[in-house]
Scaffold this active site. Structure first.
Site, PDB file in Angstrom:
ATOM      1  N   ASP A   1      32.429  10.439  16.529  1.00 53.28           N
ATOM      2  CA  ASP A   1      32.863  11.753  16.075  1.00 53.28           C
ATOM      3  C   ASP A   1      32.115  12.059  14.773  1.00 53.28           C
ATOM      4  OD1 ASP A   1      34.554  14.067  15.703  1.00 53.28           O
ATOM      5  OD2 ASP A   1      35.627  12.869  14.215  1.00 53.28           O
TER       6      ASP A   1
ATOM      7  N   ASP B   1      33.046  14.865  11.913  1.00 47.71           N
ATOM      8  CA  ASP B   1      33.868  15.168  10.739  1.00 47.71           C
ATOM      9  C   ASP B   1      34.991  14.146  10.587  1.00 47.71           C
ATOM     10  OD1 ASP B   1      32.355  17.531  10.255  1.00 47.71           O
ATOM     11  OD2 ASP B   1      33.504  18.543  11.818  1.00 47.71           O
TER      12      ASP B   1
END
Length: 427
Positions: free
Chosen positions: A256, A258
């Protein structure tokens, strides 16, 4: 198909290793660089090799001869004076009547050339260059290409560069025989002269629709300085070049973005708000050292909401790659979903307001990466800071790890670096 290897360099930067032999003959774990190159070419059916030799040329001829002992057909072109990285092509134009590879003689590589050849021919390219992410983009030329792969900008290391994708010219080029009849290039080959491949041939083709970039995370390493020579030696001993060839199944750590790579600030809309989490570069290097690709999978609904344009998102990702590159780290692939299922936002982009298969926890992006990079999902990980990331990994059949400072338990870590330290080596 033939391959031309530019083996005439003096190797002044690597002379401390061995100055009595030409740079392409410097042994790595007992075998010359040129032999690693010809072995990889032979494995893929490319057995007709032309070696362009200059400095200490007799050492190369003495070792390889006509190539028969190596299962090759080797011809030689001798430079009586240095002709640069492309000047000898004028002496070869009658020998090259179809697509051919032009390869720097000081690199170790293990690349599946079938993908590059297919790309080159599907785009009817005059020249295709192999680009890749590497650990030292700050001292390399960076290549900017559009979505089709056409090269639109060439950034030299001397340029005043901003945020750029880590896409380095790797030193492997696929040329059409049409280069010798091209209106712009043919005058260069009328006689033997000093030619710099990048400056005189490649860079003038930028934005002409003739020069394309084939981007791959496969192993290519310049061993022209002692530090990289040592790295190459360690990599070969560990079998890393062969493992990174995309003919072989890869294992990856899907990341991922953020809250995993960069500090979480909510919807990241301003490039100035992008900041790497501490030790992220170290974590990515650890993951690579253990035999995994690193692939970013991220939802970016800010595009559908009209808060960030595609170009602005690209620049944010370029900043991420530049910051990582400054610390000697790189990402092998970035895949993002620009969609959002809910309507009603001021300034939204209607055509991006949709249910899609790429928005996590759906696995469309993971499947795309799997197809592009030959990834074994069962042997891979999905790492993120939310339950959506965990669910995405589970849906894809990966092992999962959650980054959280508030939970404890199996496969729960406080940071990507902690996960990377704990990650078992991919055997």
């Amino acid at each position: 198909m033939k391959a031309v290897i530019m083996a005439g360099g003096r190797g002044t930067r690597i002379a401390s290793i061995n100055s009595a032999i030409p740079k392409p003959m410097i042994p790595v774990l007992g075998k010359p660089v040129l032999e690693y190159q010809t072995e990889n070419l032979k494995q893929q059916g490319i057995t007709d090799i032309i070696m362009v030799c200059g400095h200490l040329k007799e050492k190369i001829v003495e070792y390889f001869g006509d190539g028969k002992n190596f299962g090759l057909n080797i011809e030689y072109v001798f430079e009586n004076e240095p002709l640069g990285t492309a000047g000898a092509l004028s002496m070869l134009k009658d020998k090259l009547d179809e697509d051919f590879f032009l390869i720097n003689g000081d690199i170790i590589f293990d690349v599946d050339f079938s993908g590059m050849i297919a790309f080159h021919r599907s785009h009817n390219a005059l020249i295709t260059i192999l680009t890749h992410p590497n650990s030292h983009p700050y001292d390399s030329s960076l290549i900017e290409a559009d979505k089709s792969g056409m090269v639109v900008c060439w950034h030299t290391k001397e340029d005043n560069r901003g945020w750029l994708k880590n896409s380095v010219n790797a030193g492997i080029h696929l040329l059409s025989e049409r280069v010798f009849s091209d209106d712009a290039l043919s005058p260069l080959f009328s006689e033997a002269r000093f030619l710099d491949l990048d400056r005189d041939i490649l860079r003038p083709l930028v934005n002409t629709g003739k020069l394309f970039s084939y981007h791959s995370p496969e192993y290519v390493m310049d061993m022209g300085i002692p530090e990289r020579y040592n790295t190459v030696s360690e990599d070969i001993a560990a079998g890393r070049p062969q493992k990174r060839n995309l003919k072989n199944s890869q294992k990856a750590v899907f990341l991922d973005r953020d809250g995993t790579i960069n500090k979480y600030v909510g919807f990241l809309k301003n490039i100035d708000d992008f900041e790497l989490i501490e030790n992220t570069a170290k974590a990515i290097n650890l993951i690579h050292s253990k035999g995994y690709l690193t692939v970013v999978i991220t939802n970016q609904p800010v595009v559908a909401r009209g808060e960030v344009t595609f170009k602005q998102l690209e620049m944010i990702h370029n900043k991420m790659e530049t910051l990582l590159g400054r610390e000697g780290a790189y990402i092998d692939g970035i895949y993002y979903c620009p969609h959002h299922p809910d309507k009603g936002f001021e300034g939204e982009v209607p055509e991006l307001k949709m249910q899609c298969s790429c928005r996590k926890p759906n696995i469309g992006l993971v499947e795309k990466a799997k197809s592009d990079l030959n990834i074994d999902l069962a042997g891979s990980w999905f790492v993120g800071d939310s339950q959506v990331d965990v669910l995405t990994g589970e849906n894809a059949g990966c092992r999962t790890a959650l980054l959280s400072s508030e939970e404890n338990g199996e496969n729960i870590y406080t940071s990507l670096y902690d996960f990377a330290v704990d990650l078992e080596e991919n055997k």
